[in-house]
Design a protein around this motif. Structure first.
Motif, PDB file in Angstrom:
ATOM      1  N   LEU A  27       7.370  -2.457  -3.854  1.00 55.82           N
ATOM      2  CA  LEU A  27       7.817  -1.072  -3.951  1.00 55.82           C
ATOM      3  C   LEU A  27       6.605  -0.144  -3.924  1.00 55.82           C
ATOM      4  N   ALA A  28       5.568  -0.478  -4.674  1.00 53.16           N
ATOM      5  CA  ALA A  28       4.340   0.321  -4.668  1.00 53.16           C
ATOM      6  C   ALA A  28       3.705   0.341  -3.281  1.00 53.16           C
ATOM      7  N   THR A  29       3.743  -0.798  -2.601  1.00 50.86           N
ATOM      8  CA  THR A  29       3.195  -0.864  -1.246  1.00 50.86           C
ATOM      9  C   THR A  29       3.978   0.053  -0.299  1.00 50.86           C
ATOM     10  N   GLY A  30       5.302   0.027  -0.422  1.00 47.88           N
ATOM     11  CA  GLY A  30       6.131   0.904   0.406  1.00 47.88           C
ATOM     12  C   GLY A  30       5.846   2.371   0.130  1.00 47.88           C
ATOM     13  N   TYR A  31       5.651   2.706  -1.131  1.00 48.99           N
ATOM     14  CA  TYR A  31       5.356   4.100  -1.481  1.00 48.99           C
ATOM     15  C   TYR A  31       3.966   4.510  -0.993  1.00 48.99           C
ATOM     16  N   ARG A  32       3.020   3.573  -1.013  1.00 47.88           N
ATOM     17  CA  ARG A  32       1.688   3.890  -0.462  1.00 47.88           C
ATOM     18  C   ARG A  32       1.789   4.170   1.049  1.00 47.88           C
ATOM     19  N   ALA A  33       2.618   3.403   1.718  1.00 50.29           N
ATOM     20  CA  ALA A  33       2.794   3.618   3.161  1.00 50.29           C
ATOM     21  C   ALA A  33       3.419   4.993   3.415  1.00 50.29           C
ATOM     22  N   ILE A  62       3.422   6.410  -7.559  1.00 45.07           N
ATOM     23  CA  ILE A  62       2.639   5.184  -7.356  1.00 45.07           C
ATOM     24  C   ILE A  62       1.836   4.821  -8.606  1.00 45.07           C
ATOM     25  N   ALA A  63       1.285   5.834  -9.279  1.00 45.36           N
ATOM     26  CA  ALA A  63       0.361   5.591 -10.401  1.00 45.36           C
ATOM     27  C   ALA A  63       0.942   4.696 -11.498  1.00 45.36           C
ATOM     28  N   PRO A  64       2.170   4.945 -12.000  1.00 43.98           N
ATOM     29  CA  PRO A  64       2.696   4.060 -13.055  1.00 43.98           C
ATOM     30  C   PRO A  64       2.972   2.638 -12.577  1.00 43.98           C
ATOM     31  N   LEU A  65       3.317   2.489 -11.293  1.00 45.87           N
ATOM     32  CA  LEU A  65       3.556   1.150 -10.757  1.00 45.87           C
ATOM     33  C   LEU A  65       2.249   0.372 -10.657  1.00 45.87           C
ATOM     34  N   ALA A  66       1.177   1.072 -10.275  1.00 47.34           N
ATOM     35  CA  ALA A  66      -0.111   0.415 -10.072  1.00 47.34           C
ATOM     36  C   ALA A  66      -0.873   0.217 -11.380  1.00 47.34           C
ATOM     37  N   HIS A  67      -0.754   1.177 -12.307  1.00 42.44           N
ATOM     38  CA  HIS A  67      -1.522   1.122 -13.566  1.00 42.44           C
ATOM     39  C   HIS A  67      -0.645   1.520 -14.751  1.00 42.44           C
ATOM     40  N   PRO A  68       0.335   0.679 -15.098  1.00 44.06           N
ATOM     41  CA  PRO A  68       1.234   1.030 -16.203  1.00 44.06           C
ATOM     42  C   PRO A  68       0.522   1.172 -17.544  1.00 44.06           C
ATOM     43  N   GLU A  69      -0.654   0.530 -17.673  1.00 43.76           N
ATOM     44  CA  GLU A  69      -1.403   0.632 -18.928  1.00 43.76           C
ATOM     45  C   GLU A  69      -1.912   2.050 -19.175  1.00 43.76           C
ATOM     46  N   LYS A  70      -1.908   2.888 -18.131  1.00 43.83           N
ATOM     47  CA  LYS A  70      -2.346   4.282 -18.251  1.00 43.83           C
ATOM     48  C   LYS A  70      -1.174   5.258 -18.161  1.00 43.83           C
ATOM     49  N   ALA A  71       0.049   4.718 -18.234  1.00 44.34           N
ATOM     50  CA  ALA A  71       1.236   5.550 -17.992  1.00 44.34           C
ATOM     51  C   ALA A  71       1.993   5.839 -19.280  1.00 44.34           C
ATOM     52  N   ALA A  72       2.393   7.100 -19.425  1.00 45.97           N
ATOM     53  CA  ALA A  72       3.255   7.517 -20.531  1.00 45.97           C
ATOM     54  C   ALA A  72       4.577   7.986 -19.934  1.00 45.97           C
ATOM     55  N   MET A  73       5.680   7.340 -20.314  1.00 42.69           N
ATOM     56  CA  MET A  73       6.975   7.739 -19.792  1.00 42.69           C
ATOM     57  C   MET A  73       7.363   9.091 -20.371  1.00 42.69           C
ATOM     58  N   LEU A 137      12.237  -4.245 -12.747  1.00 36.40           N
ATOM     59  CA  LEU A 137      11.506  -3.595 -11.659  1.00 36.40           C
ATOM     60  C   LEU A 137      10.506  -2.572 -12.180  1.00 36.40           C
ATOM     61  N   MET A 138      10.905  -1.817 -13.200  1.00 35.18           N
ATOM     62  CA  MET A 138      10.042  -0.774 -13.738  1.00 35.18           C
ATOM     63  C   MET A 138       9.093  -1.359 -14.796  1.00 35.18           C
ATOM     64  N   PRO A 139       7.803  -1.010 -14.741  1.00 34.93           N
ATOM     65  CA  PRO A 139       6.847  -1.579 -15.693  1.00 34.93           C
ATOM     66  C   PRO A 139       6.955  -0.959 -17.083  1.00 34.93           C
ATOM     67  N   LYS A 140       6.426  -1.675 -18.062  1.00 37.79           N
ATOM     68  CA  LYS A 140       6.413  -1.207 -19.447  1.00 37.79           C
ATOM     69  C   LYS A 140       5.362  -0.112 -19.606  1.00 37.79           C
ATOM     70  N   PRO A 141       5.749   1.077 -20.144  1.00 36.44           N
ATOM     71  CA  PRO A 141       4.761   2.136 -20.369  1.00 36.44           C
ATOM     72  C   PRO A 141       4.007   1.908 -21.674  1.00 36.44           C
TER      73      PRO A 141
END
Length: 426
Positions: A27-33, A62-73, A137-141
């Motif tokens: 999904l992240a790859t598709g969004y990057r495209a 893209i950011a939360p999919l690629a780096h969920p450790e830096k993401a706040a929902m 599918l969605m990563p843990k924030p």
């Protein structure tokens, strides 16, 4: 033959059943495209500002999919400047609901959410995200932050997700009344939210950096307000998705240098645009971008244009305090979405006159009680002010509701009526 988006969405849903983490990476790859396409090959009629908002929003997904450790929902109306200062990416529940629908990957997640007890009448943006999260599918924030503005679903969605992900949760309670005491109450909560962020991240928030970010927010909203005024006499062809991209830029991404640059480009686009022509529509609530027949009526059509959407202008105020906490609090307390629906309709009438709209569309997104309940009052208020109004019923992102042809037919009839009101010259 299925188009590539339909095939990709079906594949993501099927892959998620077997390997959710792999589906997330694709999904992240598709969004990057898609991000690359938006940067290099935008539609030839897309205004530069609209392209900037689309790219900014895509990269925020893209950011939360690629780096969920830096993401706040976060919820849509949460002031996100403190997150930006601390280097955290806003992880938008509503945004992903919208984007998964745009990817045509929503069906499986809607059905799963309903099978887990969410009612059919629950907001589909939230249902899609909850289903995608609980299916992996969605990563843990890192943690979850939300306001009580303006959706009933907020109270269930973010509490449920905090329990599911087992992460800390902070809720900003927005009083229903709109006065200084409410602003002070929210400002105190925002200071508590900053303390929560500092505790969770182990970082100290820079007061000067926060002041700078909020000052950018204030300038950005003032720029956008000026843009709406300039736009009144201009023709700027657009597409329905453009208003949703702008809404994200002016909410979760407000305060960033990119959003300020977007609003400055809006002014440049308006200054260089051709004189106004055609039927001009003021849109209320989300846009059902997935309805192809409806898009054929409005997208890049010089004869029919959506010139403003209240998802973008609801937070614009005459002025904001220089104090960052007061300014952020004013933005949500005095939002047109807070309080009785009459505040929203009054802001709509004001903006309709500002942009010289010929008519208004009130879109009743299925599951949004505030919009559905206020539809008749909105129609009466707008038409008493001399602004013809069409109430459309549908769903912003759930294709299973159907009714595409009916939506387009009613819009075409409304536009034709407005053309006749302009002497048939539109």
């Amino acid at each position: 033959m299925k188009d590539i988006v339909t095939s990709f969405g079906a594949w993501i849903q099927a892959l998620c059943e077997k390997d959710p983490e792999k589906a997330r990476k694709w999904l992240a790859t598709g969004y990057r495209a898609k991000d690359l396409q938006l940067k290099l090959f935008p539609h030839k009629l897309t205004a530069r500002s609209a392209q900037m908002a689309a790219v900014q929003t895509m990269e925020s997904m893209i950011a939360p999919l690629a780096h969920p450790e830096k993401a706040a929902m976060v919820s849509l109306f949460l002031p996100c400047e403190p997150l930006q200062v601390l280097g955290l990416a806003p992880y938008s529940c509503e945004g992903f609901g919208c984007f998964l629908s745009g990817t045509q990957a929503e069906g499986t997640f809607l059905r799963y959410a309903e099978s887990e007890g969410l009612p059919e009448t629950f907001c589909s943006y939230h249902k899609i995200f909850i289903g995608a999260a609980e299916k992996g599918l969605m990563p843990k924030p890192r943690f979850i932050l939300n306001t009580t503005l303006a959706c009933d679903a907020n109270m269930l969605t973010f509490r449920r997700l905090a329990q599911f992900f087992d992460v800390p949760h902070f809720t900003l309670d927005i009083p229903y009344h709109t006065d200084q005491s409410a602003v002070d109450h929210v400002a105190r909560q925002l200071k508590d939210m900053v303390a929560f962020l500092e505790q969770q991240t182990g970082q100290k928030l820079s007061q000067s950096a926060l002041e700078e970010a909020v000052a950018r927010s204030n300038r950005s909203l003032a720029n956008y307000d000026r843009y709406l005024t300039l736009k009144a006499d201009k023709c700027i062809p657009c597409e329905m998705t453009g208003e949703m991209f702008a809404a994200f830029a002016l909410h979760n991404l407000l305060g960033t240098p990119e959003t300020e640059a977007f609003t400055l480009q809006c002014l440049k686009d308006a200054e260089g645009a051709a004189p106004a022509e055609g039927v001009r529509l003021l849109w209320h609530h989300t846009t059902p971008f997935w309805v192809a027949p409806l898009r054929q009526v409005t997208d890049f059509n010089r004869k029919v244009q959506v010139v403003a959407c209240d998802m973008c202008f609801e937070g614009i105020q005459p002025s904001f305090s220089d104090d960052p906490y007061q300014a952020m609090a004013q933005r949500v307390v005095y939002s047109a979405f807070n309080g009785p629906v009459a505040r929203r309709t009054e802001k709509g009438v004001q903006t309709a006159r500002q942009v010289k709209a010929d008519g208004a569309v009130w879109f009743c997104h299925w599951g949004c009680k505030h919009t559905l309940g206020g539809a008749q009052l909105a129609k009466e208020t707008f038409e008493a002010a001399g602004i013809p109004t069409l109430v459309l019923d549908g769903d912003g992102c759930d294709r299973s509701h159907g009714g595409e042809g009916q939506l387009a037919t009613r819009m075409e009839a409304f536009v034709e009526m407005l053309k006749q009101g302009k002497g048939g010259q539109a």
